[in-house]
Design an enzyme around this catalytic site. Structure first.
Site, short mmCIF file in Angstrom:
data_model
loop_
_atom_site.label_atom_id
_atom_site.label_comp_id
_atom_site.label_asym_id
_atom_site.label_seq_id
_atom_site.Cartn_x
_atom_site.Cartn_y
_atom_site.Cartn_z
N SER A 1 0.62 -20.32 -24.35
CA SER A 1 1.18 -21.78 -24.66
C SER A 1 2.71 -21.55 -25.23
O SER A 1 3.50 -20.85 -24.32
CB SER A 1 0.24 -22.23 -25.82
N GLU B 1 1.55 -24.49 -16.56
CA GLU B 1 0.40 -25.64 -17.06
C GLU B 1 1.28 -26.38 -18.06
O GLU B 1 2.26 -25.89 -18.55
CB GLU B 1 -0.55 -24.83 -17.69
N HIS C 1 -4.36 -25.06 -21.21
CA HIS C 1 -4.92 -25.57 -22.60
C HIS C 1 -6.63 -25.99 -22.42
O HIS C 1 -6.98 -26.82 -22.84
CB HIS C 1 -4.23 -26.41 -23.50
#
Length: 310
Positions: free
Chosen positions: A111, A211, A281
């Site tokens: 992330s 992502e 995620h």
């Protein structure tokens, strides 16, 4: 530059470069501590990991101190993050990259940690690992899958054949092709924060692993589209060798058909593009090396990924 592999009995240091340790649920924390102990590792926590400041983080000085201390400590063999967040890029201008280069360690997280991964690779050449936070390993959904691919990546030097989890069921070929190249990427919107800075890795001839998280609600696909467009306008993007997209939460509305529409007229037609690989995620997730190499074979029958160096 690849750091020494992790061994049983090694010390693993948890740091908080984004949100701090107080944001981790106590049940998750206790399960994680037991997990690392049962696996045979010595888990420690950075001095300032519980310091509470603005935006659920400790001060910049405290976070930088913890990172430098972890890299310098000869007993620490791997550094892993406690959580993501929004402000890891605050640290980039304050890090001592020569210190990091002289004391290479495994660094893992995902992330917002994308900013650290790509900046460190860009400034030092050190391979880092886009993978679980310290507590992610105990999450229920196919925990063994997440654990297996992680430990293969940080404890072994053997090539890793990436196979779909039971949750993913399959990986989708969006464009056919073959390639072999160096991986950069991670969280797309965080990677784009590095554009125009000294911390953006050279995109030329790279394989992009991308992502994103749904923080835009119904506008996610619009936001993802323009973020991808921005990345592919970086100088040298016309030479990229392939793109691998992760899996996305159902709320994103981003499936294989949507990706086909989004990449149309953006991506060279002769490179492989794969969608739905187990990272992002979502759980379970693979671990992959930023700065490592991957081989991709994508056709109408199969989308095969092999991580060659990690």
């Amino acid at each position: 530059m690849i750091a020494s592999k992790l061994k049983l009995g090694d010390e693993v240091r948890v740091i908080a470069p984004a949100r701090n340790l107080t944001e981790v649920r106590q049940d998750v924390h206790h399960h994680a501590v037991n997990f690392w102990k049962e696996k045979g590792f010595h888990l420690t926590f950075s001095k300032n990991s519980r310091e509470v400041g603005k935006y659920h983080s400790s001060s910049i000085a405290s976070r930088v101190e913890d990172i430098h201390e972890a890299f310098c400590d000869p007993n620490v063999k791997m550094i892993i993050t406690c959580l993501g967040g929004f402000n890891s890029n605050q640290l980039l201008r304050h890090l001592d990259y020569e210190l990091i280069r002289k004391h290479p360690k495994i660094l893992c997280g995902y992330s917002d940690i994308t900013a650290l991964h790509n900046a460190i690779y860009s400034k030092t050449g050190l391979v880092t690992y886009h993978g679980p936070h310290y507590g992610t390993f105990t999450f229920d959904r196919e925990a063994e899958y997440t654990q297996k691919t992680f430990f293969e990546c940080v404890m072994s030097e053997e090539p890793i054949v990436v196979t779909p989890s039971e949750t993913a069921t399959k990986y989708y070929t969006i464009q056919e092709g073959m390639c072999e190249g160096t991986i950069i990427g991670g969280n797309l919107c965080t990677l784009n924060l590095l554009q125009g800075t000294p911390y953006m890795p050279d995109i030329r001839n790279k394989v992009l692993f991308l992502e994103d998280d749904n923080i835009m609600g119904d506008y996610f696909c619009y936001e993802f589209d323009r973020n991808l467009e921005s990345l592919l306008q970086v100088e040298g993007a016309e030479t990229i060798k392939g793109i691998v997209f992760g899996r996305f939460e159902d709320s994103c509305g981003l499936n294989a058909e949507a990706i086909r529409d989004i990449i149309q007229d953006k991506v060279p037609k002769d490179i492989p593009v794969v969608f739905g690989v187990d990272f992002g995620h979502v759980y379970p997730m693979i671990t992959f090396p930023i700065g490592g190499t991957v081989r991709i074979l994508a056709n109408h029958e199969i989308a095969k990924l092999v991580i060659l160096t990690h």
